[in-house]
Design a protein around this motif. Structure first.
Motif, PDB file in Angstrom:
ATOM      1  N   PRO A  79      -6.057  18.204  68.362  1.00 40.35           N
ATOM      2  CA  PRO A  79      -6.718  19.055  67.344  1.00 40.35           C
ATOM      3  C   PRO A  79      -7.091  20.419  67.919  1.00 40.35           C
ATOM      4  N   THR A  80      -6.117  21.280  67.995  1.00 42.14           N
ATOM      5  CA  THR A  80      -6.338  22.612  68.554  1.00 42.14           C
ATOM      6  C   THR A  80      -6.534  23.685  67.494  1.00 42.14           C
ATOM      7  N   GLU A  81      -6.193  23.413  66.262  1.00 36.49           N
ATOM      8  CA  GLU A  81      -6.252  24.420  65.209  1.00 36.49           C
ATOM      9  C   GLU A  81      -7.607  24.345  64.481  1.00 36.49           C
ATOM     10  N   PRO A  82      -8.036  25.396  63.828  1.00 31.04           N
ATOM     11  CA  PRO A  82      -9.294  25.360  63.055  1.00 31.04           C
ATOM     12  C   PRO A  82      -9.116  24.558  61.763  1.00 31.04           C
ATOM     13  N   ILE A  83     -10.236  24.181  61.166  1.00 36.44           N
ATOM     14  CA  ILE A  83     -10.207  23.434  59.902  1.00 36.44           C
ATOM     15  C   ILE A  83      -9.696  24.349  58.791  1.00 36.44           C
ATOM     16  N   GLY A  84      -8.690  23.874  58.076  1.00 39.72           N
ATOM     17  CA  GLY A  84      -8.101  24.665  57.011  1.00 39.72           C
ATOM     18  C   GLY A  84      -8.697  24.332  55.651  1.00 39.72           C
ATOM     19  N   VAL A  85      -7.994  24.758  54.623  1.00 37.09           N
ATOM     20  CA  VAL A  85      -8.462  24.527  53.246  1.00 37.09           C
ATOM     21  C   VAL A  85      -8.477  23.036  52.929  1.00 37.09           C
ATOM     22  N   ARG A  86      -7.455  22.346  53.350  1.00 39.06           N
ATOM     23  CA  ARG A  86      -7.388  20.914  53.051  1.00 39.06           C
ATOM     24  C   ARG A  86      -8.549  20.165  53.701  1.00 39.06           C
ATOM     25  N   GLY A  87      -8.846  20.471  54.964  1.00 36.74           N
ATOM     26  CA  GLY A  87      -9.948  19.798  55.635  1.00 36.74           C
ATOM     27  C   GLY A  87     -11.303  20.185  55.080  1.00 36.74           C
ATOM     28  N   GLY A  88     -11.491  21.452  54.707  1.00 34.40           N
ATOM     29  CA  GLY A  88     -12.774  21.878  54.161  1.00 34.40           C
ATOM     30  C   GLY A  88     -13.087  21.228  52.823  1.00 34.40           C
ATOM     31  N   VAL A  89     -12.088  21.186  51.939  1.00 37.60           N
ATOM     32  CA  VAL A  89     -12.297  20.522  50.654  1.00 37.60           C
ATOM     33  C   VAL A  89     -12.493  19.023  50.851  1.00 37.60           C
ATOM     34  N   ALA A  90     -11.803  18.456  51.844  1.00 35.25           N
ATOM     35  CA  ALA A  90     -11.949  17.019  52.105  1.00 35.25           C
ATOM     36  C   ALA A  90     -13.369  16.670  52.520  1.00 35.25           C
ATOM     37  N   ILE A  91     -14.013  17.549  53.269  1.00 33.45           N
ATOM     38  CA  ILE A  91     -15.401  17.280  53.674  1.00 33.45           C
ATOM     39  C   ILE A  91     -16.319  17.256  52.454  1.00 33.45           C
ATOM     40  N   GLY A  92     -16.120  18.184  51.528  1.00 36.71           N
ATOM     41  CA  GLY A  92     -16.931  18.187  50.308  1.00 36.71           C
ATOM     42  C   GLY A  92     -16.719  16.933  49.476  1.00 36.71           C
ATOM     43  N   TYR A  93     -15.468  16.512  49.320  1.00 32.41           N
ATOM     44  CA  TYR A  93     -15.202  15.280  48.580  1.00 32.41           C
ATOM     45  C   TYR A  93     -15.756  14.060  49.316  1.00 32.41           C
ATOM     46  N   ALA A  94     -15.709  14.076  50.639  1.00 31.90           N
ATOM     47  CA  ALA A  94     -16.253  12.949  51.397  1.00 31.90           C
ATOM     48  C   ALA A  94     -17.755  12.799  51.166  1.00 31.90           C
ATOM     49  N   VAL A  95     -18.464  13.912  51.058  1.00 30.07           N
ATOM     50  CA  VAL A  95     -19.908  13.849  50.768  1.00 30.07           C
ATOM     51  C   VAL A  95     -20.156  13.222  49.402  1.00 30.07           C
ATOM     52  N   LEU A  96     -19.350  13.610  48.414  1.00 30.75           N
ATOM     53  CA  LEU A  96     -19.519  13.041  47.074  1.00 30.75           C
ATOM     54  C   LEU A  96     -19.208  11.547  47.056  1.00 30.75           C
ATOM     55  N   PHE A  97     -18.168  11.136  47.761  1.00 29.39           N
ATOM     56  CA  PHE A  97     -17.852   9.709  47.821  1.00 29.39           C
ATOM     57  C   PHE A  97     -18.915   8.941  48.604  1.00 29.39           C
ATOM     58  N   GLY A  98     -19.506   9.577  49.623  1.00 32.47           N
ATOM     59  CA  GLY A  98     -20.581   8.906  50.345  1.00 32.47           C
ATOM     60  C   GLY A  98     -21.803   8.678  49.471  1.00 32.47           C
ATOM     61  N   ILE A  99     -22.164   9.673  48.664  1.00 26.26           N
ATOM     62  CA  ILE A  99     -23.277   9.493  47.720  1.00 26.26           C
ATOM     63  C   ILE A  99     -22.938   8.407  46.700  1.00 26.26           C
ATOM     64  N   ALA A 100     -21.702   8.394  46.245  1.00 23.18           N
ATOM     65  CA  ALA A 100     -21.285   7.368  45.287  1.00 23.18           C
ATOM     66  C   ALA A 100     -21.378   5.976  45.888  1.00 23.18           C
ATOM     67  N   LEU A 101     -21.099   5.853  47.186  1.00 23.84           N
ATOM     68  CA  LEU A 101     -21.213   4.543  47.836  1.00 23.84           C
ATOM     69  C   LEU A 101     -22.656   4.050  47.823  1.00 23.84           C
ATOM     70  N   VAL A 102     -23.604   4.924  48.127  1.00 24.19           N
ATOM     71  CA  VAL A 102     -25.019   4.523  48.115  1.00 24.19           C
ATOM     72  C   VAL A 102     -25.461   4.134  46.706  1.00 24.19           C
ATOM     73  N   LEU A 103     -25.083   4.929  45.712  1.00 20.53           N
ATOM     74  CA  LEU A 103     -25.472   4.631  44.336  1.00 20.53           C
ATOM     75  C   LEU A 103     -24.779   3.370  43.829  1.00 20.53           C
ATOM     76  N   THR A 104     -23.577   3.114  44.314  1.00 21.59           N
ATOM     77  CA  THR A 104     -22.881   1.884  43.933  1.00 21.59           C
ATOM     78  C   THR A 104     -23.617   0.658  44.448  1.00 21.59           C
ATOM     79  N   LEU A 105     -24.103   0.725  45.665  1.00 22.50           N
ATOM     80  CA  LEU A 105     -24.862  -0.405  46.212  1.00 22.50           C
ATOM     81  C   LEU A 105     -26.173  -0.601  45.454  1.00 22.50           C
ATOM     82  N   VAL A 106     -26.786   0.481  45.000  1.00 19.23           N
ATOM     83  CA  VAL A 106     -28.001   0.358  44.186  1.00 19.23           C
ATOM     84  C   VAL A 106     -27.695  -0.351  42.880  1.00 19.23           C
ATOM     85  N   ASN A 107     -26.601   0.018  42.233  1.00 16.16           N
ATOM     86  CA  ASN A 107     -26.220  -0.645  40.990  1.00 16.16           C
ATOM     87  C   ASN A 107     -25.815  -2.093  41.223  1.00 16.16           C
TER      88      ASN A 107
END
Length: 560
Positions: A79-107
């Motif tokens: 991993p020598t290259e900087p984070i690109g558009v694909r990786g940056g958007v993936a981090i944002g989606y990962a945060v949303l899926f992580g929140i969904a996992l917590v709320l799913t366990l609550v339900n």
């Protein structure tokens, strides 16, 4: 292993002599490089078909040993290259899926909890499966998105693009299963509400029950076996050679190896099977509306009733579920929009590949927070039906404040002494005030129950009872006497009643002993008849007993 075309090969830069080359200001032995078949490529990599090293910036090797070992070398798959558009958007989606996992366990905790005894017909796991699959979707999506960061950072595509694609397909399978379980369980919940007032309202051997029995089996059989709809998608995609997907190091390699592999017949068949899976889900929804909702006459009325009685969340997640097989079919024919391509169209990858699954999860979560637990809802419906039946029969229940005003409530903090005092006063015909205690009785000067003295005599001067404590050897009599003492302490009125009964018995005995019972008379006559005749006649001639005893008084026909 990197594969490059001949036009990408460049000659080694000259060095100090014929056996020396200078790569990024570092002198390497050219003879050793030729011995180990190393080749320099235009993208700044040094490879011999088995090993690949970087030769630019600070990643270039500083020394080459005669055995072919490099000092301070960096692999091409780093991993020598900087984070690109694909990786940056993936981090944002990962945060949303992580929140969904917590709320799913609550339900899952909310709707999976039991408040009624489990029924054989409606297992608790049936309402939990949709949340289990939602957790599966969140977990696989997180792995796929987090590995997408390394897809941008790796200098040459390798393992990250394979992991991203692999778990993306698993996420698609789980998202389709979430929609299926939501639709199937809604039909089961409708059936449970339908038969709860009357268990015999629906037959167990009609077409409806057979379809509901075989449809889940059919779906999961197709899901997990080789001929399944969703897991056929799994078996079509997962157990295969994914090495060709990572061969995207130059344009010609993408055309020759990566694109044909990502658009072969197996990916096309997987997309078609997901379409069939969505059709089964839609059929299950139509089946539940047909049998558990009011029926409509005519084709137009049925279509209108289908959308009228369909829950609002299904109007959202069922169309979103249709996007999943549609996008898989698109990428199976067009590699440019596929998440399997390193430089694929980012908007298409996230809009068609991840957004539908994310929206399905959040729709389920939001509706899950608004919907009550099914057991609690069933208890509420039973309570409402009971109130309606009482109203029809004219039964009026007292309000909750009635017992508090009339002193019929029991203080939960009251001691055992207060409760015994209350019971004794109710036996006496009086009720204790709500705030009455042992220290402040409401019946006047009467002493507390537990403080009643144990006395061998009662209040009545003419009535006597046995001593309070038994000193004999009979264990049975000792237990009876202990029970009598305890009864006299706890229930004084009962002791007075017993004394009154003894007094009446003594008054009856003043008239003389009672006549012999019928049983004793019959037994004495039978013994007399059993004697020989002469003995009987001799006894009849004796008059000693008749003269010494008072004359017999005939009281009833049994004495004759």
């Amino acid at each position: 292993m990197p594969v490059f075309s001949a036009r990408d090969i460049v000659p080694f830069p000259p060095g100090n002599n014929a056996t020396d080359t200078t790569i990024n200001s570092h002198h390497l032995n050219l003879t050793t490089l030729d011995h180990w078949n190393y080749t320099l490529f235009s993208n700044g990599t040094l490879s011999n078909g088995s090993w690949c090293l970087l030769t630019f910036n600070n990643y270039a090797p500083t020394y080459l040993f005669p055995n072919g070992t490099f000092l301070n070398a960096t692999w091409c798959w780093s991993p020598t290259e900087p984070i690109g558009v694909r990786g940056g958007v993936a981090i944002g989606y990962a945060v949303l899926f992580g929140i969904a996992l917590v709320l799913t366990l609550v339900n899952l905790n909310k709707h999976g909890k039991l408040h009624l005894p489990a029924e054989k017909r409606f297992f608790p796991i049936g309402r939990r499966w949709q949340w289990y699959w939602a957790s599966w979707v969140c977990a696989t999506a997180l792995i796929s998105l987090l590995t997408s960061v390394d897809v941008d950072r790796y200098f040459l595509p390798e393992l990250p693009i394979i992991l991203t694609s692999f778990f993306w397909f698993l996420m698609q399978i789980g998202a389709m299963a979430v929609v299926w379980e939501a639709v199937r369980h809604w039909g089961s919940w409708m059936e449970r509400q339908f038969i709860d007032p009357d268990p015999f309202a629906l037959r167990d051997d009609d077409r409806r029950s057979k379809v509901e029995f075989y449809l889940p089996l059919l779906f999961y059989l197709f899901l997990w076996l080789l001929i399944s709809f969703v897991m056929q998608n799994f078996f079509m995609i997962v157990p295969r050679n994914w090495t060709a997907i990572q061969h995207q190091r130059y344009p010609q390699q993408i055309i020759d190896e990566a694109a044909p592999t990502a658009t072969d017949a197996r990916f096309k068949a997987a997309a078609f099977l997901l379409v069939v899976c969505w059709l089964i889900t839609a059929f299950s929804l139509r089946h539940s509306i047909k049998y558990y909702c009011p029926r409509n006459r005519g084709v137009l009325n049925r279509i209108r009733g289908f959308f009228r009685y369909m829950p609002f969340r299904f109007m959202l997640i069922v169309p979103l579920a249709a996007v999943i097989p549609a996008y898989q079919a698109l990428v199976a024919w067009n590699f440019d929009y596929s998440p399997l391509k390193v430089t694929g169209l980012k908007a298409a990858i996230y809009a068609g590949g991840y957004t539908p699954s994310l929206l399905i999860l959040y729709v389920q979560i939001i509706i899950g927070f608004f919907n009550p637990n099914e057991d609690l809802e069933l208890k509420r419906q039973r309570r409402v039906r009971g109130q309606e039946l009482d109203r029809e029969m004219g039964i009026v229940h007292k309000p909750s404040w009635w017992s508090r005003i009339n002193g019929e409530n029991m203080d939960p903090n009251a001691s055992m002494r207060d409760r015994l005092l209350r019971n004794v006063r109710e036996i006496n015909g009086t009720k204790a005030a709500p705030q009455a205690t042992v220290d402040s009785p409401v019946d006047g000067p009467s002493p507390p129950v537990e403080m009643t003295p144990v006395s061998p005599t009662l209040a009545s001067p003419n009535a006597t009872i046995a001593p309070a404590f038994y000193t004999g050897r009979s264990e049975r009599r000792r237990q009876e006497r202990a029970m009598e003492v305890a009864t006299g302490i706890l229930f004084p009125e009962a002791a007075h009643d017993r004394v009154a009964a003894n007094r009446r018995r003594e008054e009856l005995m003043m008239d003389g002993p009672p006549p012999p019972s019928y049983t004793d008379t019959v037994q004495s006559n039978s013994r007399l008849n059993a004697q020989p005749p002469n003995v009987a006649r001799s006894l009849s001639g004796q008059s000693e007993g008749s003269t010494n005893q008072p004359p017999q008084q005939i009281r009833s026909m049994l004495d004759v």
